[in-house]
Design a protein around this motif. Structure first.
Motif, mmCIF file in Angstrom:
data_model
loop_
_atom_site.group_PDB
_atom_site.id
_atom_site.type_symbol
_atom_site.label_atom_id
_atom_site.label_comp_id
_atom_site.label_asym_id
_atom_site.label_seq_id
_atom_site.Cartn_x
_atom_site.Cartn_y
_atom_site.Cartn_z
ATOM 1 N N ALA A 143 0.832 -1.205 0.000
ATOM 2 C CA ALA A 143 0.000 0.000 0.000
ATOM 3 C C ALA A 143 0.865 1.253 0.000
ATOM 4 O O ALA A 143 0.568 2.232 -0.711
ATOM 5 N N ILE A 144 1.932 1.240 0.778
ATOM 6 C CA ILE A 144 2.837 2.392 0.814
ATOM 7 C C ILE A 144 3.507 2.585 -0.546
ATOM 8 O O ILE A 144 3.604 3.705 -1.061
ATOM 9 N N CYS A 145 3.966 1.500 -1.156
ATOM 10 C CA CYS A 145 4.588 1.605 -2.481
ATOM 11 C C CYS A 145 3.613 2.183 -3.497
ATOM 12 O O CYS A 145 3.990 3.025 -4.322
ATOM 13 N N GLN A 146 2.356 1.753 -3.426
ATOM 14 C CA GLN A 146 1.351 2.286 -4.341
ATOM 15 C C GLN A 146 1.086 3.765 -4.055
ATOM 16 O O GLN A 146 0.919 4.569 -4.979
ATOM 17 N N GLY A 147 1.051 4.116 -2.772
ATOM 18 C CA GLY A 147 0.823 5.512 -2.406
ATOM 19 C C GLY A 147 1.940 6.421 -2.880
ATOM 20 O O GLY A 147 1.697 7.512 -3.420
ATOM 21 N N VAL A 148 3.185 5.994 -2.695
ATOM 22 C CA VAL A 148 4.323 6.812 -3.113
ATOM 23 C C VAL A 148 4.387 6.895 -4.636
ATOM 24 O O VAL A 148 4.718 7.949 -5.202
ATOM 25 N N ALA A 149 4.064 5.804 -5.331
ATOM 26 C CA ALA A 149 4.040 5.829 -6.796
ATOM 27 C C ALA A 149 3.006 6.832 -7.306
ATOM 28 O O ALA A 149 3.261 7.597 -8.251
ATOM 29 N N ALA A 150 1.831 6.850 -6.670
ATOM 30 C CA ALA A 150 0.801 7.814 -7.048
ATOM 31 C C ALA A 150 1.253 9.242 -6.750
ATOM 32 O O ALA A 150 1.003 10.174 -7.534
ATOM 33 N N ALA A 151 1.939 9.422 -5.626
ATOM 34 C CA ALA A 151 2.444 10.743 -5.267
ATOM 35 C C ALA A 151 3.468 11.233 -6.280
ATOM 36 O O ALA A 151 3.488 12.417 -6.642
ATOM 37 N N LEU A 152 4.325 10.344 -6.738
ATOM 38 C CA LEU A 152 5.336 10.710 -7.727
ATOM 39 C C LEU A 152 4.671 11.223 -9.007
ATOM 40 O O LEU A 152 5.088 12.245 -9.575
ATOM 41 N N ILE A 153 3.642 10.532 -9.455
ATOM 42 C CA ILE A 153 2.932 10.960 -10.655
ATOM 43 C C ILE A 153 2.307 12.338 -10.447
ATOM 44 O O ILE A 153 2.389 13.221 -11.314
ATOM 45 N N ALA A 154 1.696 12.537 -9.276
ATOM 46 C CA ALA A 154 1.042 13.821 -8.986
ATOM 47 C C ALA A 154 2.042 14.967 -8.965
ATOM 48 O O ALA A 154 1.780 16.053 -9.510
ATOM 49 N N VAL A 155 3.197 14.756 -8.348
ATOM 50 C CA VAL A 155 4.201 15.816 -8.279
ATOM 51 C C VAL A 155 4.765 16.110 -9.661
ATOM 52 O O VAL A 155 4.985 17.273 -10.034
ATOM 53 N N ALA A 156 4.995 15.075 -10.451
ATOM 54 C CA ALA A 156 5.557 15.261 -11.792
ATOM 55 C C ALA A 156 4.608 16.021 -12.710
ATOM 56 O O ALA A 156 5.047 16.605 -13.710
ATOM 57 N N LYS A 157 3.306 16.025 -12.378
ATOM 58 C CA LYS A 157 2.320 16.717 -13.214
ATOM 59 C C LYS A 157 2.165 18.189 -12.877
ATOM 60 O O LYS A 157 1.445 18.908 -13.579
ATOM 61 N N ILE A 158 2.813 18.663 -11.819
ATOM 62 C CA ILE A 158 2.676 20.071 -11.444
ATOM 63 C C ILE A 158 3.248 20.944 -12.560
ATOM 64 O O ILE A 158 4.388 20.758 -12.987
ATOM 65 N N PRO A 159 2.468 21.907 -13.070
ATOM 66 C CA PRO A 159 2.970 22.761 -14.163
ATOM 67 C C PRO A 159 4.178 23.575 -13.714
ATOM 68 O O PRO A 159 4.182 24.165 -12.627
ATOM 69 N N ILE A 160 5.200 23.592 -14.556
ATOM 70 C CA ILE A 160 6.414 24.348 -14.261
ATOM 71 C C ILE A 160 6.815 25.154 -15.482
ATOM 72 O O ILE A 160 6.290 24.963 -16.579
ATOM 73 N N ASP A 161 7.759 26.044 -15.288
ATOM 74 C CA ASP A 161 8.316 26.824 -16.385
ATOM 75 C C ASP A 161 9.471 26.037 -16.991
ATOM 76 O O ASP A 161 10.532 25.922 -16.371
ATOM 77 N N PRO A 162 9.309 25.471 -18.189
ATOM 78 C CA PRO A 162 10.372 24.637 -18.764
ATOM 79 C C PRO A 162 11.617 25.418 -19.150
ATOM 80 O O PRO A 162 12.673 24.826 -19.386
ATOM 81 N N THR A 163 11.503 26.749 -19.218
ATOM 82 C CA THR A 163 12.675 27.558 -19.582
ATOM 83 C C THR A 163 13.497 27.957 -18.360
ATOM 84 O O THR A 163 14.575 28.537 -18.507
ATOM 85 N N SER A 164 12.982 27.640 -17.170
ATOM 86 C CA SER A 164 13.665 28.040 -15.937
ATOM 87 C C SER A 164 14.853 27.137 -15.646
ATOM 88 O O SER A 164 14.850 25.947 -15.968
ATOM 89 N N ASP A 165 15.863 27.725 -15.011
ATOM 90 C CA ASP A 165 17.026 26.943 -14.554
ATOM 91 C C ASP A 165 16.737 26.245 -13.231
ATOM 92 O O ASP A 165 17.548 25.437 -12.765
ATOM 93 N N ILE A 166 15.606 26.564 -12.619
ATOM 94 C CA ILE A 166 15.257 25.958 -11.340
ATOM 95 C C ILE A 166 14.712 24.550 -11.579
ATOM 96 O O ILE A 166 13.995 24.297 -12.549
ATOM 97 N N ASP A 167 15.057 23.620 -10.690
ATOM 98 C CA ASP A 167 14.652 22.223 -10.838
ATOM 99 C C ASP A 167 13.136 22.077 -10.829
ATOM 100 O O ASP A 167 12.421 22.897 -10.244
ATOM 101 N N PRO A 168 12.622 21.004 -11.429
ATOM 102 C CA PRO A 168 11.178 20.735 -11.362
ATOM 103 C C PRO A 168 10.725 20.529 -9.917
ATOM 104 O O PRO A 168 11.533 20.211 -9.025
ATOM 105 N N SER A 169 9.448 20.692 -9.691
ATOM 106 C CA SER A 169 8.873 20.538 -8.345
ATOM 107 C C SER A 169 9.268 19.196 -7.737
ATOM 108 O O SER A 169 9.211 18.162 -8.408
ATOM 109 N N SER A 170 9.656 19.221 -6.465
ATOM 110 C CA SER A 170 10.043 17.975 -5.796
ATOM 111 C C SER A 170 9.854 18.098 -4.297
ATOM 112 O O SER A 170 9.736 19.189 -3.746
ATOM 113 N N THR A 171 9.843 16.942 -3.630
ATOM 114 C CA THR A 171 9.564 16.894 -2.193
ATOM 115 C C THR A 171 10.130 15.612 -1.594
ATOM 116 O O THR A 171 10.337 14.629 -2.304
#
Length: 323
Positions: A143-171
């Motif tokens: 269940a934890i593995c499934q929860g973290v996998a779902a969280a990874l997908i959610a974080v990766a979908k956060i809109p970001i500025d692709p031209t920025s030198d700052i890293d993509p959203s992470s936690t």
């Protein structure tokens, strides 16, 4: 369910939260996927200081100081601290009757884009996925593995500025499921889990950090590693640029006695890394879960509050430990 503003337990039919008075009919104005609160520009247009670069409006942050309680013995608190301009931590709690408790804590990586959205997306998505898995009869580690996998997908979908030198959203993320007197814990990064008890207090997780790797490799002594500017750099996290498969570290801990399961971000443990010291601190607080969570965040603020502070606490009693 919980009030989105203060975390107080509410029921589906409630129109207002009795604790803080906020309307429960009006949608949460600070939902994690919201655009600019004034002009509607997408989250990628909100800069690091929470100003919209389209209209100049500074976004209202709803989680600067939050307290949650999901059961009498399960509570949490999150606070912006004294030095940060916003709270980039997040926490979610769940009690599933009759005897399952879930805690999820995240610490958005400040050097990434929209870390506050990353941590909130991670903990919200993770706990929802874990709850679904538990109801399906899936065992806690999976269940934890499934929860973290779902969280990874959610974080990766956060809109970001692709031209920025700052890293993509992470936690970072740390989560625990407690059932049948066993705590199953999963984590990525340096948010921690502790077992706190009079006879023996323990740190249950090991940081995914440069400092830990440097010490374990033998290249640096603990003192040398701690003095390095890279000491608190994490080597694993959740985000679109996750360095590996994003699968969490896992451990199980049979709960041996009455005590406290504590999950927290480094905003607390930087001031109290030793489990025995944490035990001494908890003994100074009223012995209810919400007061303990509040006391620990207040303590970190009194020590300087250099970072956001988040604490989740589960009190186990002798009665609960009877099989």
């Amino acid at each position: 369910m919980n009030c989105y503003q203060c975390g107080e337990i509410v029921t589906a039919g409630d129109r207002f939260c009795e604790e803080c008075g906020v309307s429960l009919i009006t949608p949460n104005p600070h939902a994690i996927d919201n655009s600019c609160q004034k002009c509607g520009a997408p989250p990628s247009k909100i800069d690091a200081e929470r100003y919209c670069i389209e209209c100049g409006f500074r976004q209202v942050v709803s989680n600067e100081s939050v307290e949650l309680q999901s059961a009498p013995n399960l509570a949490g608190a999150s606070d912006r601290g004294r030095r940060h301009h916003q709270n980039e931590d997040a926490i979610a709690l769940k009690f599933i009757e009759p005897d399952t408790y879930i805690i999820v804590v995240g610490d958005g990586v400040s050097s990434s884009q929209h870390p506050e959205l990353a941590s909130q997306a991670a903990v919200t998505t993770c706990i929802e996925a874990i709850e679904i898995a538990i109801h399906q009869g899936i065992e806690p580690a999976t269940a934890i593995c499934q929860g973290v996998a779902a969280a990874l997908i959610a974080v990766a979908k956060i809109p970001i500025d692709p031209t920025s030198d700052i890293d993509p959203s992470s936690t970072t993320i740390v989560t625990a499921i407690v059932r049948d007197n066993i705590a199953t814990i999963g984590w990525l990064g340096d948010s921690r889990a502790y077992w706190i008890a009079p006879d023996k207090s323990l740190q249950l997780t090991q940081d995914d950090s440069w400092m830990r790797d440097a010490i374990e490799s033998g290249r640096f002594t603990p003192a040398e590693a701690e003095a390095s500017p890279y000491a608190h750099a994490i080597v694993r996290w959740l985000g679109a640029d996750t360095a590996d498969d994003g699968k969490p570290n896992l451990t199980t801990f049979p709960i041996p006695s009455a005590g406290y399961l504590l999950l927290c971000t480094d905003g607390l443990w930087n001031y109290a890394p030793d489990p025995n010291f944490l035990h001494d601190l908890i003994q100074q607080a009223p012995n209810d879960s919400r007061s303990i969570a509040r006391y620990l965040t207040q303590y970190a603020n009194q020590q300087g509050g250099q970072d956001n502070i988040t604490v989740g606490i589960l009190i186990t009693s002798d009665r609960e430990l009877i099989a």
